[in-house]
Scaffold this motif. Structure first.
Motif, PDB file in Angstrom:
ATOM      1  N   ALA A 282      74.034  24.987  17.333  1.00 42.40           N
ATOM      2  CA  ALA A 282      74.817  25.192  18.287  1.00 42.40           C
ATOM      3  C   ALA A 282      74.584  26.626  18.451  1.00 42.40           C
ATOM      4  N   GLN A 283      74.987  27.673  17.695  1.00 41.06           N
ATOM      5  CA  GLN A 283      74.850  28.884  18.036  1.00 41.06           C
ATOM      6  C   GLN A 283      73.776  29.234  19.252  1.00 41.06           C
ATOM      7  N   ALA A 284      72.288  28.947  19.145  1.00 43.77           N
ATOM      8  CA  ALA A 284      71.813  29.100  19.382  1.00 43.77           C
ATOM      9  C   ALA A 284      71.145  28.763  20.719  1.00 43.77           C
ATOM     10  N   VAL A 285      71.929  27.583  21.398  1.00 43.97           N
ATOM     11  CA  VAL A 285      72.307  27.363  22.393  1.00 43.97           C
ATOM     12  C   VAL A 285      73.099  27.719  23.423  1.00 43.97           C
ATOM     13  N   GLU A 286      74.116  28.312  21.987  1.00 46.25           N
ATOM     14  CA  GLU A 286      75.212  28.553  23.764  1.00 46.25           C
ATOM     15  C   GLU A 286      74.937  29.540  23.445  1.00 46.25           C
ATOM     16  N   ARG A 287      74.745  30.470  22.688  1.00 43.34           N
ATOM     17  CA  ARG A 287      74.426  32.168  23.144  1.00 43.34           C
ATOM     18  C   ARG A 287      72.950  31.719  24.464  1.00 43.34           C
ATOM     19  N   LEU A 288      72.172  31.255  24.544  1.00 40.68           N
ATOM     20  CA  LEU A 288      71.551  30.882  25.735  1.00 40.68           C
ATOM     21  C   LEU A 288      72.062  30.478  26.634  1.00 40.68           C
ATOM     22  N   ARG A 289      73.223  29.926  26.867  1.00 38.71           N
ATOM     23  CA  ARG A 289      73.896  29.286  28.070  1.00 38.71           C
ATOM     24  C   ARG A 289      75.015  30.366  27.727  1.00 38.71           C
TER      25      ARG A 289
ATOM     26  N   ASP B  74      62.568  33.407  25.386  1.00 40.83           N
ATOM     27  CA  ASP B  74      61.482  33.204  25.448  1.00 40.83           C
ATOM     28  C   ASP B  74      62.049  32.326  26.945  1.00 40.83           C
ATOM     29  N   ILE B  75      62.930  32.857  27.738  1.00 39.93           N
ATOM     30  CA  ILE B  75      63.283  32.461  29.226  1.00 39.93           C
ATOM     31  C   ILE B  75      62.187  32.768  30.519  1.00 39.93           C
ATOM     32  N   PHE B  76      61.688  34.471  30.122  1.00 36.13           N
ATOM     33  CA  PHE B  76      61.513  35.255  30.764  1.00 36.13           C
ATOM     34  C   PHE B  76      59.789  34.700  29.825  1.00 36.13           C
ATOM     35  N   THR B  77      59.084  33.882  29.469  1.00 37.50           N
ATOM     36  CA  THR B  77      57.784  33.541  29.686  1.00 37.50           C
ATOM     37  C   THR B  77      57.862  32.384  30.140  1.00 37.50           C
ATOM     38  N   LEU B  78      58.558  31.330  30.656  1.00 33.65           N
ATOM     39  CA  LEU B  78      58.718  30.154  30.885  1.00 33.65           C
ATOM     40  C   LEU B  78      57.589  29.991  31.537  1.00 33.65           C
ATOM     41  N   LYS B  79      57.419  30.239  33.347  1.00 34.10           N
ATOM     42  CA  LYS B  79      56.499  31.247  33.817  1.00 34.10           C
ATOM     43  C   LYS B  79      55.083  31.087  32.762  1.00 34.10           C
ATOM     44  N   SER B  80      54.872  32.254  32.221  1.00 30.42           N
ATOM     45  CA  SER B  80      53.498  31.821  31.863  1.00 30.42           C
ATOM     46  C   SER B  80      52.638  30.684  30.618  1.00 30.42           C
TER      47      SER B  80
ATOM     48  N   ALA C 251      72.838  46.682  14.495  1.00 32.62           N
ATOM     49  CA  ALA C 251      71.752  47.682  14.204  1.00 32.62           C
ATOM     50  C   ALA C 251      70.937  46.144  13.515  1.00 32.62           C
ATOM     51  N   GLN C 252      71.793  44.880  13.015  1.00 33.30           N
ATOM     52  CA  GLN C 252      71.118  43.785  11.813  1.00 33.30           C
ATOM     53  C   GLN C 252      69.143  43.924  12.660  1.00 33.30           C
ATOM     54  N   PRO C 253      68.632  44.439  12.122  1.00 31.14           N
ATOM     55  CA  PRO C 253      66.512  43.582  11.768  1.00 31.14           C
ATOM     56  C   PRO C 253      66.611  42.335  12.979  1.00 31.14           C
ATOM     57  N   ALA C 254      67.314  40.963  12.748  1.00 33.44           N
ATOM     58  CA  ALA C 254      66.805  40.020  13.878  1.00 33.44           C
ATOM     59  C   ALA C 254      67.278  40.075  14.481  1.00 33.44           C
ATOM     60  N   GLU C 255      68.570  40.672  14.628  1.00 30.55           N
ATOM     61  CA  GLU C 255      69.076  40.948  16.355  1.00 30.55           C
ATOM     62  C   GLU C 255      68.713  41.908  16.779  1.00 30.55           C
ATOM     63  N   ARG C 256      68.315  42.762  16.283  1.00 30.76           N
ATOM     64  CA  ARG C 256      67.748  43.910  17.149  1.00 30.76           C
ATOM     65  C   ARG C 256      66.054  43.309  17.329  1.00 30.76           C
ATOM     66  N   ALA C 257      65.453  42.654  16.457  1.00 28.33           N
ATOM     67  CA  ALA C 257      64.382  42.011  17.311  1.00 28.33           C
ATOM     68  C   ALA C 257      64.005  41.438  18.604  1.00 28.33           C
ATOM     69  N   SER C 258      65.252  40.557  18.060  1.00 30.40           N
ATOM     70  CA  SER C 258      65.425  39.278  19.486  1.00 30.40           C
ATOM     71  C   SER C 258      65.299  40.375  20.660  1.00 30.40           C
ATOM     72  N   ILE C 259      66.711  41.160  20.445  1.00 32.68           N
ATOM     73  CA  ILE C 259      66.831  42.168  21.553  1.00 32.68           C
ATOM     74  C   ILE C 259      65.720  42.378  22.271  1.00 32.68           C
ATOM     75  N   ASP C 260      65.033  43.455  21.234  1.00 31.70           N
ATOM     76  CA  ASP C 260      64.113  44.569  21.542  1.00 31.70           C
ATOM     77  C   ASP C 260      63.176  43.150  22.671  1.00 31.70           C
ATOM     78  N   ARG C 261      62.561  41.933  22.040  1.00 31.65           N
ATOM     79  CA  ARG C 261      61.762  40.999  22.803  1.00 31.65           C
ATOM     80  C   ARG C 261      61.954  40.580  24.038  1.00 31.65           C
ATOM     81  N   LEU C 262      63.203  40.670  24.271  1.00 36.29           N
ATOM     82  CA  LEU C 262      64.137  40.549  25.846  1.00 36.29           C
ATOM     83  C   LEU C 262      64.469  42.108  26.752  1.00 36.29           C
ATOM     84  N   ILE C 263      64.288  42.902  25.708  1.00 38.12           N
ATOM     85  CA  ILE C 263      64.346  44.232  27.057  1.00 38.12           C
ATOM     86  C   ILE C 263      62.872  44.110  27.479  1.00 38.12           C
ATOM     87  N   ALA C 264      61.806  43.993  27.289  1.00 37.26           N
ATOM     88  CA  ALA C 264      60.189  44.214  27.086  1.00 37.26           C
ATOM     89  C   ALA C 264      59.961  43.197  28.604  1.00 37.26           C
ATOM     90  N   LYS C 265      60.954  41.886  28.680  1.00 31.24           N
ATOM     91  CA  LYS C 265      60.843  41.925  29.926  1.00 31.24           C
ATOM     92  C   LYS C 265      61.678  41.685  31.151  1.00 31.24           C
TER      93      LYS C 265
END
Length: 697
Positions: A446-453, A485-491, A594-608
């Motif tokens: 539920a949280q993952a979907v709502e964040r993506l939305r 993952d949104i920004f890798t859909l095409k690839s 500062a949270q490692p998991a959140e930070r890693a997810s954000i870093d993967r997004l920013i790279a795109k």
């Protein structure tokens, strides 16, 4: 109320009201009553007044409407379309008038006139005329960007295609509505044809204007009342009343019940007269709007983030109905909040069929408030209860009361879940928090979907074609798990891949390519929308803009947040120094990043992405881009007026002096801030210097 309780309650209110805004303004399908919506907004404002440093960045007080829906082109308003503050009692009206006098420094003996007119319950619309010709029409949208409904507006009888003797540029603003008689006739014809039947005239008007086919709009009996204006190349008049009269002479329909009031007593008396006529007007209204008549004073009063200081809406009382509560369901939001929802036997309240109602939290269900004090005289709410529904028009309904005499003998006290119903993770309730939150984070579907939305929403990345339902489908099928993952859909699912989007049911080459193009375009995202889109708790649109303007670039922002992670030092002080950013928001921001998991997810997004600086407010004033601090007493204008003027000139207004402060404006009685400015070598001027700098000398 203690600080922790206040913080929790503000979070709950932000979630509820955000959902209500989307349902009302985007979907024309309100989930709350006007009265409940207004009550929640009022409670939010009261808590923010008690604890100003706890004000959230996604505060309902900083929101206007909702982002435009897909399917229409977009138009950026040259001047924002704001909502109105509300008054619910005679005392509130008196407080409004006092606040206007206080802001202007206007003594009681000085005359201060207001206009009073019915508040039409319809859809706000802005009409832009250039050289007398209608060039476009736009809905309010989120106040900054609206939907292009020009073709539809041209079919409305009350909207002239040309206006003679008008200013070269004229934006006329008003309300599209439908009369009671036309509404009844429309529904009768629709029912006979087996078509859609509307719940009320407001929904009918909104749904009719927002048709993708203008021929459908033309077949609907829409009307338009003009009552305001946006950009104009020449003034219409010197007063509100004369300006509206000018609009009438230009050929626009204006409300004949508008009148001029010399004082508060006259305003309230006119409210009573309109209230008595409400049932016989032939169209829906939900209150009376008061506006300062002198346009020069309106200009001095200026605007808050979402409402003008010179106007307010005096709302009518709510409507009530009784029905059966069949069951209580728990919904999990983006921040993990467990929100109880009542599923009701459908009942009509104020012309709207209601089948769901908010139950707020477990305390509300148990019959107590956030401080543990009884509400409803301590009566709890149970499945099977005969309950009173509270609504007044078009906003989210709530359960106001319970009739214990009709309670089934089998009804049991509701046991609020301590685990997330979506993922089974613990859902603790932190001390001082009125809401339980799932601890699962991104492992919670539920949280993952709502964040993506949230990320793809209009106020964030605004990806056309990637709506809430599609996000849920892609998540369910394993195509999306996190924002990057949104920004890798095409690839992954584009041309040449074993599984291609174009081969998915309901898709083809064109629709797939359109989505990929929209995603590519969204990768170049303004910094404020990026910060808001991350979905960090307490970070709303307004404060995301403040933060983005302050730091300028993502790299600057990220570096500062890393340095402020320990919540001490100059970077932490600098973050807190942003006017409008409180401790709670700042803590949420740095803790999340500062949270490692959140930070890693954000870093993967920013790279795109390619984050873009936000558009500067102004660049042609002597204080544009500079950080100003006001201290001491100002004698020629109020502090609030000075701050509003500085921000309008493109300056950043901070609440404390630091090494990043460019200018201190010190009035009589300046104390510690002036001393610190001297120590840091910050330039300091007096009020006369400020008036000259602001072009008011």
């Amino acid at each position: 109320m203690d600080r922790e309780t206040a913080q929790s309650e503000l979070a709950r209110l932000a979630d509820l009201l955000s959902e209500a805004n989307t349902a009302y303004h985007q979907q024309d399908a309100p989930t709350l009553t006007d009265a409940e919506y207004d009550r929640l907004n009022r409670r939010n404002a009261e808590i923010e007044a008690l604890f100003p440093d706890l004000k959230r960045t996604d505060s309902p007080s900083e929101q206007v409407g909702a982002a435009p829906i897909s399917g229409f082109g977009k138009i950026k308003h040259s001047r924002r379309m704001l909502s109105l503050g509300n008054a619910f009692s005679d005392d509130d009206v008196e407080d409004f008038v006092k606040s206007v006098r206080s802001y202007l420094g206007l003594p009681e003996e000085n005359p201060l006139a207001f206009t009073a007119e019915p508040k039409i319950d319809g859809l706000s619309l802005s009409l832009r005329y250039e050289n007398g010709k209608l060039v476009h029409a736009a809905t309010r949208g989120d106040g900054q960007i609206g939907e292009d409904v020009t073709a539809n507006a041209r079919t409305v009888q009350d909207i002239p295609a040309t206006v003679a003797h008008a200013p070269d540029v004229l934006e006329v603003r008003g309300e599209v509505y439908m009369s009671h008689a036309d509404f009844a006739d429309l529904n009768a014809r629709a029912s006979q044809a087996g078509g859609k039947v509307f719940a009320n005239p407001r929904n009918a008007a909104a749904g009719s204007l927002r048709q993708l086919n203008p021929d459908v709009t033309a077949s609907r009996p829409l009307r338009f009342f003009a009552y305001a204006w946006g950009e104009i190349s020449a003034p219409l008049a010197d007063t509100q009343a004369d300006a509206v009269n000018r609009l009438s002479k230009l050929g626009f329909q204006t409300n004949p019940l508008m009148t001029l009031c010399a004082d508060t007593a006259a305003m309230i008396a006119h409210y009573r007269r309109i209230e008595e006529q409400r049932a016989t007007l032939g169209y829906d209204i939900d209150g009376v709007v008061y506006k300062v008549n002198d346009l020069g004073l309106q200009n001095r009063l200026g605007l808050r983030s979402t409402t003008p200081r010179w106007a307010t809406a005096h709302k009518f009382p709510a409507e009530l109905a009784w029905t059966t509560l069949e069951r209580i369901e728990i919904q999990v939001g983006r921040t993990g909040a467990l929100s109880p929802v009542a599923r009701l036997v459908p009942v009509t309240v104020g012309g709207v069929v209601v089948s769901n109602a908010t139950l707020h939290n477990e305390d509300y269900i148990a019959g107590r408030d956030s401080a543990g004090q009884p509400i409803r005289d301590g009566r709890d709410i149970r499945e099977g209860d005969w309950v009173q529904i509270y609504r007044a028009g078009d906003v989210i309904p709530k359960i106001a009361d319970v009739d214990l005499s009709r309670r089934p003998t089998t009804a049991q006290p509701y046991e609020f879940p301590e685990k997330c119903p979506e993922c089974g993770s613990d859902a603790p309730r932190e001390p001082g928090d009125s809401v339980r939150r799932c601890s699962g984070g991104l492992i919670c579907p539920a949280q993952a979907v709502e964040r993506l939305r949230h990320l793809v929403s209009r106020a964030a990345f605004d990806i056309d074609g990637l709506g809430a339902k599609l996000v849920e489908e892609f998540y369910r099928d394993g195509w999306l798990a996190e924002p990057a993952d949104i920004f890798t859909l095409k690839s992954r699912f584009g041309p040449g891949q074993p599984r291609q989007l174009k081969n998915r049911e309901g898709w083809g080459d064109t629709s797939a390519n359109n989505l990929f193009s929209a995603i590519d375009a969204a990768s170049t995202v303004p910094l404020d929308r990026l910060i808001f889109g991350l979905g960090i708790r307490h970070v709303g649109e307004t404060n995301a803009r403040l933060i983005a303007r302050h730091y300028g670039t993502w790299d600057n922002f990220e570096t500062a947040m890393r340095a402020a992670a320990d919540q001490s030092g100059p970077e932490w002080e600098d973050l807190l120094g942003i006017d409008g950013i409180g401790t709670v928001l700042a803590q949420s921001l740095v803790t999340t990043l500062a949270q490692p998991a959140e930070r890693a997810s954000i870093d993967r997004l920013i790279a795109k992405l390619d984050p873009q600086p936000v558009e500067a407010a102004r660049s042609d004033s002597p204080v544009a881009g500079k950080t100003l601090v006001f201290t001491g007493s100002l004698e020629r204008m109020t502090r609030a007026e000075a701050k509003a003027r500085a921000e309008a000139m493109g300056a950043k207004v901070a609440g404390s002096v630091s090494a990043r402060t460019d200018l201190l404006i010190a009035g009589p009685g300046a104390g510690s801030k002036a001393k610190k400015a001297a120590e840091l070598g910050v330039e300091t001027i007096d009020e006369d210097g400020w008036m000259a700098l602001a072009g008011l000398a």
